[in-house]
Write a protein that holds these residues in place. Structure first.
Motif, mmCIF file in Angstrom:
data_model
loop_
_atom_site.group_PDB
_atom_site.id
_atom_site.type_symbol
_atom_site.label_atom_id
_atom_site.label_comp_id
_atom_site.label_asym_id
_atom_site.label_seq_id
_atom_site.Cartn_x
_atom_site.Cartn_y
_atom_site.Cartn_z
ATOM 1 N N ALA A 83 0.868 -1.042 0.003
ATOM 2 C CA ALA A 83 -0.013 -0.099 -0.057
ATOM 3 C C ALA A 83 0.904 1.291 -0.096
ATOM 4 C CB ALA A 83 -0.725 0.125 1.278
ATOM 5 N N GLN A 84 0.239 2.332 -0.699
ATOM 6 C CA GLN A 84 1.160 3.548 -0.593
ATOM 7 C C GLN A 84 0.532 4.669 0.375
ATOM 8 O OE1 GLN A 84 2.657 5.232 -4.146
ATOM 9 N NE2 GLN A 84 2.933 2.973 -5.037
ATOM 10 N N PRO A 85 1.304 5.225 1.204
ATOM 11 C CA PRO A 85 0.907 6.196 2.031
ATOM 12 C C PRO A 85 0.096 7.084 1.263
ATOM 13 C CG PRO A 85 3.288 6.373 1.919
ATOM 14 C CD PRO A 85 2.963 5.032 1.158
ATOM 15 N N VAL A 86 -0.870 7.586 2.149
ATOM 16 C CA VAL A 86 -1.570 9.031 1.478
ATOM 17 C C VAL A 86 -0.801 10.181 1.454
ATOM 18 C CG1 VAL A 86 -3.695 10.258 1.800
ATOM 19 C CG2 VAL A 86 -3.938 7.763 1.871
ATOM 20 N N ARG A 87 -0.587 10.839 0.604
ATOM 21 C CA ARG A 87 0.038 12.292 0.341
ATOM 22 C C ARG A 87 -1.005 13.467 0.347
ATOM 23 N NH1 ARG A 87 2.679 8.477 -2.360
ATOM 24 N NH2 ARG A 87 1.681 8.964 -4.201
ATOM 25 N N ALA A 90 -7.907 14.514 -1.629
ATOM 26 C CA ALA A 90 -9.079 14.789 -2.566
ATOM 27 C C ALA A 90 -9.713 13.422 -2.994
ATOM 28 C CB ALA A 90 -8.803 15.621 -3.678
ATOM 29 N N ARG A 91 -8.794 12.378 -3.011
ATOM 30 C CA ARG A 91 -9.489 11.224 -3.597
ATOM 31 C C ARG A 91 -10.209 10.589 -2.540
ATOM 32 N NH1 ARG A 91 -4.660 7.564 -4.586
ATOM 33 N NH2 ARG A 91 -6.045 6.150 -5.051
ATOM 34 N N LEU A 92 -10.188 10.560 -1.295
ATOM 35 C CA LEU A 92 -11.088 10.189 -0.114
ATOM 36 C C LEU A 92 -12.414 10.797 -0.116
ATOM 37 C CD1 LEU A 92 -10.815 8.271 2.250
ATOM 38 C CD2 LEU A 92 -10.330 10.226 3.592
ATOM 39 N N ILE A 93 -12.668 12.118 -0.600
ATOM 40 C CA ILE A 93 -13.734 12.857 -0.677
ATOM 41 C C ILE A 93 -14.800 12.084 -1.647
ATOM 42 C CG2 ILE A 93 -14.947 14.727 -1.135
ATOM 43 C CD1 ILE A 93 -12.982 14.791 1.445
ATOM 44 N N GLY A 94 -15.952 11.510 -1.219
ATOM 45 C CA GLY A 94 -16.850 11.005 -2.022
ATOM 46 C C GLY A 94 -17.443 9.906 -1.191
ATOM 47 N N LEU A 95 -18.405 9.123 -2.097
ATOM 48 C CA LEU A 95 -19.007 8.136 -1.793
ATOM 49 C C LEU A 95 -18.435 6.647 -1.933
ATOM 50 C CD1 LEU A 95 -21.881 7.179 -0.885
ATOM 51 C CD2 LEU A 95 -22.587 6.950 -3.400
ATOM 52 N N TRP A 96 -18.296 5.832 -0.930
ATOM 53 C CA TRP A 96 -17.732 4.523 -0.895
ATOM 54 C C TRP A 96 -18.800 3.325 -0.642
ATOM 55 C CZ3 TRP A 96 -12.771 4.335 -2.660
ATOM 56 C CH2 TRP A 96 -12.004 5.621 -2.746
ATOM 57 N N LYS A 97 -18.647 2.311 -1.492
ATOM 58 C CA LYS A 97 -19.703 1.399 -1.262
ATOM 59 C C LYS A 97 -19.084 0.168 -0.486
ATOM 60 C CE LYS A 97 -22.941 -1.846 -3.563
ATOM 61 N NZ LYS A 97 -23.473 -2.325 -4.771
ATOM 62 N N LEU A 98 -19.460 -0.546 0.697
ATOM 63 C CA LEU A 98 -19.150 -1.438 1.331
ATOM 64 C C LEU A 98 -18.838 -2.791 0.450
ATOM 65 C CD1 LEU A 98 -18.145 -2.674 4.004
ATOM 66 C CD2 LEU A 98 -20.535 -3.098 4.474
ATOM 67 N N ASP A 112 -1.772 8.564 6.819
ATOM 68 C CA ASP A 112 -2.637 7.313 6.469
ATOM 69 C C ASP A 112 -3.846 7.099 7.344
ATOM 70 O OD1 ASP A 112 -1.192 6.416 8.291
ATOM 71 O OD2 ASP A 112 -0.281 4.789 7.161
ATOM 72 N N SER A 113 -4.093 7.816 8.007
ATOM 73 C CA SER A 113 -5.194 7.852 9.026
ATOM 74 C C SER A 113 -6.153 9.009 9.079
ATOM 75 C CB SER A 113 -4.838 7.445 10.293
ATOM 76 O OG SER A 113 -3.961 8.500 10.993
ATOM 77 N N ARG A 135 -8.949 5.782 12.294
ATOM 78 C CA ARG A 135 -8.865 4.746 11.488
ATOM 79 C C ARG A 135 -7.516 4.642 10.574
ATOM 80 N NH1 ARG A 135 -11.833 3.537 14.768
ATOM 81 N NH2 ARG A 135 -14.215 3.104 14.720
ATOM 82 N N MET A 136 -6.833 3.700 10.400
ATOM 83 C CA MET A 136 -5.791 3.770 9.265
ATOM 84 C C MET A 136 -6.532 3.176 7.985
ATOM 85 S SD MET A 136 -3.190 4.278 11.025
ATOM 86 C CE MET A 136 -1.702 3.724 9.849
ATOM 87 N N PHE A 137 -6.079 3.844 6.795
ATOM 88 C CA PHE A 137 -6.621 3.479 5.670
ATOM 89 C C PHE A 137 -5.506 3.374 4.488
ATOM 90 C CE2 PHE A 137 -6.794 8.010 5.655
ATOM 91 C CZ PHE A 137 -6.545 8.428 4.339
ATOM 92 N N THR A 138 -5.655 2.793 3.466
ATOM 93 C CA THR A 138 -5.031 2.529 2.291
ATOM 94 C C THR A 138 -5.805 2.923 1.237
ATOM 95 O OG1 THR A 138 -5.038 0.471 1.995
ATOM 96 C CG2 THR A 138 -3.231 1.396 2.872
ATOM 97 N N LEU A 139 -5.398 3.902 0.029
ATOM 98 C CA LEU A 139 -6.187 3.916 -1.309
ATOM 99 C C LEU A 139 -5.493 3.304 -2.234
ATOM 100 C CD1 LEU A 139 -7.303 7.489 -0.825
ATOM 101 C CD2 LEU A 139 -8.883 5.725 -0.806
ATOM 102 N N GLU A 140 -6.042 2.218 -2.776
ATOM 103 C CA GLU A 140 -5.574 1.713 -3.853
ATOM 104 C C GLU A 140 -6.540 1.611 -5.352
ATOM 105 O OE1 GLU A 140 -4.131 -1.978 -2.596
ATOM 106 O OE2 GLU A 140 -3.550 -1.159 -0.873
#
Length: 166
Positions: free
Chosen positions: A20-24, A29-37, A107-108, A128-133
């Motif tokens: 996983a790459q750390p969020v910079r 801005a990639r985190l903003i929006g709707l995410w489906k489980l 990354d949290s 919460r810790m997170f990764t965006l891939e």
């Protein structure tokens, strides 16, 4: 300062080693929006067991607003309308829902909750810790005793989302 930079470098290296790459800042801005489980697993600290506590096909969404508010509504697979008090109470075991303002830190994120399905969470800070891939968001909670499955002792949730269509 140097110790902090070394520690940050080690965290980043660990994230990269895990694939996983750390969020910079540019990624925020990639985190903003709707995410489906997609999936919701719980890992039991005592024995390492992983359980699909919300079933193989849970439903739900997370929504991060540009104004830094987050909403989560996550439900287990196979929920049915309740007709008795006992059935209504049992539905609480397959629900996680909360909202609050959030702030990012690498990354949290930490959410300051002002609404929650469990009143004990109102007024708490949830990190919460997170990764965006790509279009996947993977979330890892800290170890804690979760109200929904307190009988398991300390657990952590591993929750996966995919980018939703708005």
């Amino acid at each position: 300062m140097r110790t902090t930079m070394v520690a940050m470098g080690m965290v980043g290296a660990a994230a990269l080693a895990a694939g996983a790459q750390p969020v910079r800042a540019a990624d925020e801005a990639r985190l903003i929006g709707l995410w489906k489980l997609v999936s919701y697993e719980v890992e039991v600290r005592e024995n390492g067991e992983r359980l699909p506590v919300m079933g193989a096909h849970p439903t739900g969404y997370a929504y991060f607003t540009p104004e830094k508010r987050v909403f989560f509504v996550l439900t287990g697979e196979g929920r049915r309308p309740a007709e008795t008090e006992a059935q209504r109470a049992a539905l609480m075991g397959t629900l996680v829902s909360y909202s609050g303002t959030f702030r990012l830190d690498g990354d949290s994120w930490t959410a300051d909750l002002d609404v929650a399905w469990d009143p004990k969470w109102v007024g708490t800070k949830q990190t919460r810790m997170f990764t965006l891939e790509g279009d996947r968001l993977r979330v890892l909670t800290p170890w804690r005793v979760m109200p929904n499955w307190a009988d398991r002792g300390e657990t952590r949730s591993i929750v996966t989302f995919e980018r939703g269509k708005e």
